[in-house]
Write an enzyme that holds these catalytic residues in place. Sequence first.
Site, PDB file in Angstrom:
ATOM      1  N   ASP A  99       0.869  -1.176   0.000  1.00 26.53           N
ATOM      2  CA  ASP A  99       0.000   0.000   0.000  1.00 26.53           C
ATOM      3  C   ASP A  99       0.907   1.227   0.000  1.00 26.53           C
ATOM      4  OD1 ASP A  99      -2.321   1.679   0.500  1.00 26.53           O
ATOM      5  OD2 ASP A  99      -3.252  -0.075   1.423  1.00 26.53           O
ATOM      6  N   ASP A 196      -3.043   4.750  -2.227  1.00 22.98           N
ATOM      7  CA  ASP A 196      -4.035   5.368  -1.363  1.00 22.98           C
ATOM      8  C   ASP A 196      -4.386   6.796  -1.827  1.00 22.98           C
ATOM      9  OD1 ASP A 196      -5.338   4.978   1.360  1.00 22.98           O
ATOM     10  OD2 ASP A 196      -4.310   6.886   1.703  1.00 22.98           O
ATOM     11  N   GLU A 237      -6.593   4.403  -5.875  1.00 26.52           N
ATOM     12  CA  GLU A 237      -7.865   4.762  -5.251  1.00 26.52           C
ATOM     13  C   GLU A 237      -8.108   6.209  -5.667  1.00 26.52           C
ATOM     14  OE1 GLU A 237      -9.964   5.004  -0.841  1.00 26.52           O
ATOM     15  OE2 GLU A 237      -7.872   5.515  -1.092  1.00 26.52           O
ATOM     16  N   HIS A 308     -11.370  -2.629   3.273  1.00 22.59           N
ATOM     17  CA  HIS A 308     -11.291  -2.265   4.694  1.00 22.59           C
ATOM     18  C   HIS A 308     -11.979  -0.938   4.997  1.00 22.59           C
ATOM     19  CE1 HIS A 308      -8.351   0.084   2.656  1.00 22.59           C
ATOM     20  NE2 HIS A 308      -8.140   0.811   3.740  1.00 22.59           N
ATOM     21  N   ASP A 309     -12.523  -0.269   4.004  1.00 26.57           N
ATOM     22  CA  ASP A 309     -13.205   1.011   4.224  1.00 26.57           C
ATOM     23  C   ASP A 309     -14.712   0.892   4.151  1.00 26.57           C
ATOM     24  OD1 ASP A 309     -10.852   2.470   4.495  1.00 26.57           O
ATOM     25  OD2 ASP A 309     -10.694   2.829   2.339  1.00 26.57           O
TER      26      ASP A 309
END
Length: 534
Positions: A99, A196, A237, A308-309
């Site tokens: 990440d 990210d 993202e 995970h969000d």
Amino acid sequence: MANREDFLDLILYQVYPRSFCDSNGDGIGDLNGLRSKLDYLQELGINGIWLSPCYKSPNYDNGYDISDYRDIASDFGSLQDWKLLIADMHARGMKLLMDLVVNHTSSEHFWFKEARKSRDNPYHDYYIWAEKPLTDWTAVFGGSAWEYNEATKEYYLHSFAVQQPDLNWENPKVRKEACDIVDFWVNLGVDGFRCDVLDFISKDFKEDKMLNGPRLHEYINELFGRDKVKHIFTIGECQSDEKSIYDICGKDRNELTTVFQFDHIHIGRRNKYTPQEFSYNEIRDTLVKWQDFSAKNDLLYMLFTDNHDQPYYLSRLGNDKELRYESATALATAFYMLKGIPLIYQGQEFGSVNSFFEDIACFNDIETVNYFNEKVYNKPLDLLISEINYGSRDNTRRPIAWTNEQNNSFGFTAGKPWLQMPTRASEVNLQNDLLSQKSIFKFYKELLELRKDNFVIRRGEFIDLTNGQNDCFIFKRALDNQSFITVCNFKNKKDITLPKELLNNGYSLVLTNYPSRKDFSPAFEPFEVAIYKK
Ligand code: GLC
Ligand code: CA
């Protein structure tokens, strides 16, 4: 990879390391725990892992606030453990994506600690400062996006938490640092990155744009367009309308391999915390739209429902009670038979579900806790509690229930889990799933095997055959003289008009989630799916 199309052979799995598997009894998942599950992941059929941040961090946002980009947090092990992990993965032919969080650092990163000391500190320009807030932006995790810093008598910008100051990408030194971080991990063998909130790196204060600013493409190109790293796999993202997607991951753009497209995630809710009526046609139409757009523009599309969000998709858009097996397998079929790159989030493969906790003390996520504190005086408590249970990111961040042994933290840890286990862990866990006649894991495994064994599912053209029928999705994948037709019934029992070409053309049924299925019967049970091959 030699050829960009080969990325379509990936089947990715996201690991949120804190909650995956604890190897040493401190209650926190770690890299050795992950290593111990590689056999399991291989059996499932995955060949790549996106590992959420495992770098040094004070954990205000669970690792998305990084204080050292080149070292592993001691909670998770050491750089040596990480090297063993990647070696083990590569020996199995699995790729590792790290990440990359470079919109912001932790406020405890050395750069920020220096930067905030004085205006003439050499690191001051690594961040974004102003004597008065330049905008009235609200931070994603609540409150003003500008925070006062006494020592310099200025405000700094934080698009997320106060402890996540935004880096100043206008500064060439910052861009060079980001490239060096990428190179550091590429030199250690990583195969790519999930990037990210990448579109936040370029802002436009004059135009009042917190993201997608005028220099975004230049910055991404500078980061990943370099010859040295051109071959790696990068997922952004990012904002995800057609034009932005094309500009960021078009074939000749020299920016990213692909991005996450979130339209299907926003279905069925008014906002993060409030559900709203939806129809399965919306999910289908969204998928069809992006399949067609990707084909037309030669884009690689990410096939995912969870991360995970987000709370579990199955809990929001399936039926996670009476029809948990049926709806979990139907959603998996609808997504993973499409063209693109499948991504499975940890626990999804055995039908993990959302939790319900009455007490805010059972939540950890900074977004949830901030939201709760902001609303607690002006919303009825019951409503607020039901909102956060519906929408909290903690739903998918709770530790994985591997076994049905309650007194052993369901096989997650020999100690006390860092966050309460899911409330339905004694019912929904991997061991129970594998013991069941209706195993979601086994279905996933067969589905992924089908994908692996059939080039046509990975590369073939997508053709929608639903023909306007409600609450179902029928589509074909075709290449040369091979084809698959997938029929998904959502929701209620009904008769479906099967496409003519499916009948008397040499198709045979290869996978279904109802043992009662009779080959070409038009009668479909709730969430029944059938996959036919020719
Ligand atoms: C991304 C991450 C999320 C994190 C945020 C700030 O949206 O997925 O978990 O909180 O960025 O880094
Ligand atoms: Ca541990």
